[in-house]
Write an enzyme that holds these catalytic residues in place. Structure first.
Site, PDB file in Angstrom:
ATOM      1  N   TRP A 193      -4.751   0.346  10.423  1.00  0.00           N
ATOM      2  CA  TRP A 193      -4.849   0.341   8.970  1.00  0.00           C
ATOM      3  C   TRP A 193      -4.599  -1.065   8.433  1.00  0.00           C
ATOM      4  O   TRP A 193      -5.214  -1.487   7.459  1.00  0.00           O
ATOM      5  CB  TRP A 193      -3.887   1.355   8.365  1.00  0.00           C
ATOM      6  N   TYR A 219       0.836  -1.197   0.000  1.00  0.00           N
ATOM      7  CA  TYR A 219       0.000   0.000   0.000  1.00  0.00           C
ATOM      8  C   TYR A 219       0.876   1.255   0.000  1.00  0.00           C
ATOM      9  O   TYR A 219       0.650   2.176  -0.795  1.00  0.00           O
ATOM     10  CB  TYR A 219      -0.947  -0.019   1.209  1.00  0.00           C
ATOM     11  N   GLU A 249     -11.054   4.414   5.009  1.00  0.00           N
ATOM     12  CA  GLU A 249     -10.569   5.299   6.077  1.00  0.00           C
ATOM     13  C   GLU A 249     -11.623   5.440   7.166  1.00  0.00           C
ATOM     14  O   GLU A 249     -11.302   5.450   8.356  1.00  0.00           O
ATOM     15  CB  GLU A 249     -10.169   6.666   5.526  1.00  0.00           C
TER      16      GLU A 249
END
Length: 188
Positions: A46, A16, A38
């Site tokens: 995350w 990512y 998000e």
């Protein structure tokens, strides 16, 4: 390859970081995906969200905005029970309400992207931070954008989530100075 410290602990984080984080994005579907992910992250890591990303893609029709805007309460309950997503009903409902808000912005501004990027003067904000610890949780811009999104009916778009979202879609480039992805270090 040198990376921001936060990305070193797992292959999903590295992928990512190297390919998406702080890369300017203008595609409404992808931007909606990042907004959804998000928002789902609130209170979680995350990495947890990245591990569920394919589940989100399957549950929300690859983040097709029109499909998401038309989800029923029954659809959302089915997603909660049968898909690999964060099972927080308010977060799942926010996908539908945010898709509806995106649709309204598309009609008004031509695209969700145009509305968002207008807040950054249509140019990524390039920062030079020496360490991950210098990256703020929010900024004046994320506070203003958060308020603008909330006024238009968006959910899970507080200033901290909005700042992470801005990084996710490249409105803000917060790669640290020693990172290979920092704007001064890129070879492409």
């Amino acid at each position: 390859m040198k990376r921001c410290l936060w990305a070193e602990s797992d292959p999903l984080l590295r992928k990512y970081h190297d390919n998406e984080w702080c890369v300017p994005a203008y595609d409404d579907r992808y931007i909606f995906e990042m907004l959804t992910l998000e928002g789902a992250q609130a209170g979680l890591s995350w990495l947890t969200i990245l591990k569920k990303r394919e589940g989100y893609r399957a549950a929300f029709h690859n983040f097709d905005i029109s499909c998401c805007a038309n989800l029923t309460d029954e659809d959302l309950l089915d997603i909660k029970e049968n898909h690999n997503v964060v099972r927080h009903i308010s977060k799942l409902q926010s996908v539908r309400s945010n898709a509806r808000a995106v649709t309204e912005l598309q009609h008004e501004f031509g695209s969700f992207s145009d509305f968002l990027w207008e807040h950054a003067g249509h140019t990524p904000l390039m920062n030079s931070r020496k360490s991950d610890g210098e990256i703020p949780a929010s900024t004046d811009l994320s506070m203003r954008l958060s308020k603008a999104l909330k006024r238009r009916g968006f959910k899970f778009t507080g200033p901290v989530i909005t700042y992470s979202f801005m990084q996710a879609i490249g409105m803000v480039d917060d790669h640290i100075e020693t990172c290979s992805c920092h704007h001064d270090n890129r070879t492409m």
